[in-house]
Design an enzyme around this catalytic site. Structure first.
Site, PDB file in Angstrom:
ATOM      1  N   CYS A  95       0.866  -1.103   0.053  1.00 32.68           N
ATOM      2  CA  CYS A  95      -0.100   0.049  -0.088  1.00 32.68           C
ATOM      3  C   CYS A  95       0.864   1.243   0.014  1.00 32.68           C
ATOM      4  CB  CYS A  95      -0.919   0.090   1.128  1.00 32.68           C
ATOM      5  SG  CYS A  95      -2.135   1.477   1.262  1.00 32.68           S
ATOM      6  N   CYS A 151       0.631   4.553   7.099  1.00 30.17           N
ATOM      7  CA  CYS A 151       0.107   4.283   8.129  1.00 30.17           C
ATOM      8  C   CYS A 151       1.009   3.711   9.161  1.00 30.17           C
ATOM      9  CB  CYS A 151      -1.206   3.583   8.139  1.00 30.17           C
ATOM     10  SG  CYS A 151      -2.368   4.298   6.705  1.00 30.17           S
ATOM     11  N   CYS A 168       0.188  -0.266  10.337  1.00 24.93           N
ATOM     12  CA  CYS A 168      -0.075  -1.049   9.452  1.00 24.93           C
ATOM     13  C   CYS A 168       0.927  -1.930   8.939  1.00 24.93           C
ATOM     14  CB  CYS A 168      -1.139  -0.618   8.210  1.00 24.93           C
ATOM     15  SG  CYS A 168      -1.865  -1.623   7.202  1.00 24.93           S
ATOM     16  N   CYS A 177     -16.926  -8.509   4.685  1.00 21.34           N
ATOM     17  CA  CYS A 177     -16.175  -7.374   4.459  1.00 21.34           C
ATOM     18  C   CYS A 177     -14.896  -7.520   3.679  1.00 21.34           C
ATOM     19  CB  CYS A 177     -15.973  -6.497   5.638  1.00 21.34           C
ATOM     20  SG  CYS A 177     -15.010  -5.165   5.518  1.00 21.34           S
ATOM     21  N   CYS A 211     -19.738  -5.379   2.731  1.00 21.90           N
ATOM     22  CA  CYS A 211     -19.311  -4.092   3.316  1.00 21.90           C
ATOM     23  C   CYS A 211     -17.843  -4.206   2.439  1.00 21.90           C
ATOM     24  CB  CYS A 211     -18.683  -4.111   4.882  1.00 21.90           C
ATOM     25  SG  CYS A 211     -17.522  -2.871   5.375  1.00 21.90           S
ATOM     26  N   CYS A 243     -19.468   2.749   8.043  1.00 24.61           N
ATOM     27  CA  CYS A 243     -18.719   1.851   9.105  1.00 24.61           C
ATOM     28  C   CYS A 243     -17.411   2.782   9.631  1.00 24.61           C
ATOM     29  CB  CYS A 243     -18.429   0.456   8.689  1.00 24.61           C
ATOM     30  SG  CYS A 243     -17.352  -0.466   9.855  1.00 24.61           S
ATOM     31  N   ARG A 247     -18.351  -2.392  17.235  1.00 28.89           N
ATOM     32  CA  ARG A 247     -17.861  -3.697  16.964  1.00 28.89           C
ATOM     33  C   ARG A 247     -16.490  -3.796  17.616  1.00 28.89           C
ATOM     34  NH1 ARG A 247     -17.885  -3.454  11.791  1.00 28.89           N
ATOM     35  NH2 ARG A 247     -19.886  -4.214  11.942  1.00 28.89           N
TER      36      ARG A 247
END
Ligand code: SAM
Ligand code: DTB
Ligand code: SF4
Length: 325
Positions: free
Chosen positions: A52, A56, A59, A96, A127, A187, A260
């Protein structure tokens, strides 16, 4: 009553209540909006892993960090549908699909929309979490029948720059707005345990609870430790009761949203998870894997819920999606 005028001050005072009072208040709010014995379940699949371009700091999938996660291409639809079938057979209500992208390429949109159509056709709620979206991309996913879009703010506006530099929290809020205006349910939640202060957790929840509409689902992730990321240096162990307080505050500020208990459950005791349910969490991810990290085995979750007389079912479907407009 659903309020969107919460202040940091008021939220801070609620968060600081003696735990028995905080729990009692959260429990009352929970029972007024949901059956507190019922847990909703969602299953996750990484449809495009690693590599990616975002940085972040928490991550495993960022190309900026050396974490050992191998980058893959976008999965074929047949593979995704097969995984969705297995998730449904295992009892999941929502499927998801997550991709390690800053944003999807327009050339991928048809394939993504096909996945949504087929997974929806299995009778699962769908999702996706694909990074930033343009309004045109939202419209395509909506037309394909996508039910939810996950896009977390991850932390407070104040702490955001410490955990990512390739985007701002404003970018995240902009995509959320496109999603909301495009008629897809949102979400949106965040992560705790990244070295943030207590005030950052409160500020993150107030940011969510003062949006033009509360997110329909609010995932609270406990940072799942991954080796080789910058957050490793900042991360501090989270007092279990601090997690419970975060969940309780989310429940009180966003009474009709699904809260959640997301990443980090492998490191939690059964008792802590149940405290989180009592504080108002009413959804979990099920299945052995999240995206790149582990989740408790399905038998463990089934056993835990059975021992405390809780069941898995859609969370008051007549109520979901009614979070403040
Ligand atoms: N790339 C897309 C995005 O960032 O929105 C979708 C995938 S991203 C992995 C989805 C969410 O997973 C992040 O927003 C973050 O909240 C959560 N996450 C990522 N790594 C995590 C970790 N190690 N522990 C807990 N949550 C994590
Ligand atoms: C969310 O808030 N948590 C999920 C889902 N949304 C996409 C992701 C958790 C990822 C945990 C780290 C990993 O498995 O790589
Ligand atoms: Fe990429 Fe999402 Fe991971 Fe950030 S959280 S590095 S955007 S996959």
């Amino acid at each position: 009553m659903i309020r969107r005028d919460w202040t940091l001050d008021e939220a801070g005072r609620i968060h600081a209540l003696p735990l028995p009072l905080l729990m009692a208040r959260a429990g009352r709010v929970h029972a007024a909006h949901f059956d507190p014995t019922v847990i909703e379940t969602a299953s996750l699949l990484s449809i495009k892993t690693g590599g990616c371009p975002e940085d972040c700091g928490y991550c495993s999938q960022s190309a900026h960090h050396d974490t050992g996660v191998k980058a893959t291409r976008l999965m074929d639809k047949a593979e995704v549908v097969a995984a969705a079938r297995r998730a449904k057979a295992a009892g999941a209500q929502r499927f998801c699909m997550g991709a390690a992208w800053r944003s999807p390429k327009d050339r991928d949109m048809d394939k993504l929309c096909d996945m949504v159509r087929e997974v929806s056709g299995l009778g699962l709620e769908t999702c996706m979490t694909l990074g930033m979206l343009t309004p045109a991309q939202v419209a395509k996913l909506k037309a394909a029948g996508l039910d939810f879009y996950n896009h977390n703010i991850d932390t407070s506006p104040e702490y955001y720059a410490q955990i990512a530099s390739t985007r701002t929290i404003g970018d995240r809020l902009e995509t959320l707005e496109h999603v909301r205006k495009g008629g897809i349910r949102t979400c949106c939640g965040g992560i705790i345990g990244m070295g943030e202060a207590e005030g950052d957790r409160i500020s993150m929840l107030v940011t969510l609870a003062t949006l033009p509409a509360h997110p329909d689902s609010v995932p609270i992730n406990l940072w799942n430790r991954v080796e080789g990321v910058p957050v490793q240096e900042r991360a501090r162990p989270v007092d279990p009761f601090a997690l419970v307080r975060t969940i309780a505050l989310a429940r009180i500020l966003m009474p009709a949203s699904i809260v959640r208990l997301s990443a980090g459950r492998t490191g939690m005791s059964d008792e802590l998870q149940v405290l989180c349910f009592l504080a108002g969490a009413n959804s979990i991810f099920v299945g052995d894997m999240l995206l790149t990290t582990e989740n408790p085995a399905s038998w463990q979750d089934a056993d835990l819920l059975e021992r405390v007389g809780m069941t898995v079912a859609p969370c008051n479907p007549q109520r979901t999606g009614i979070a403040a407009q």
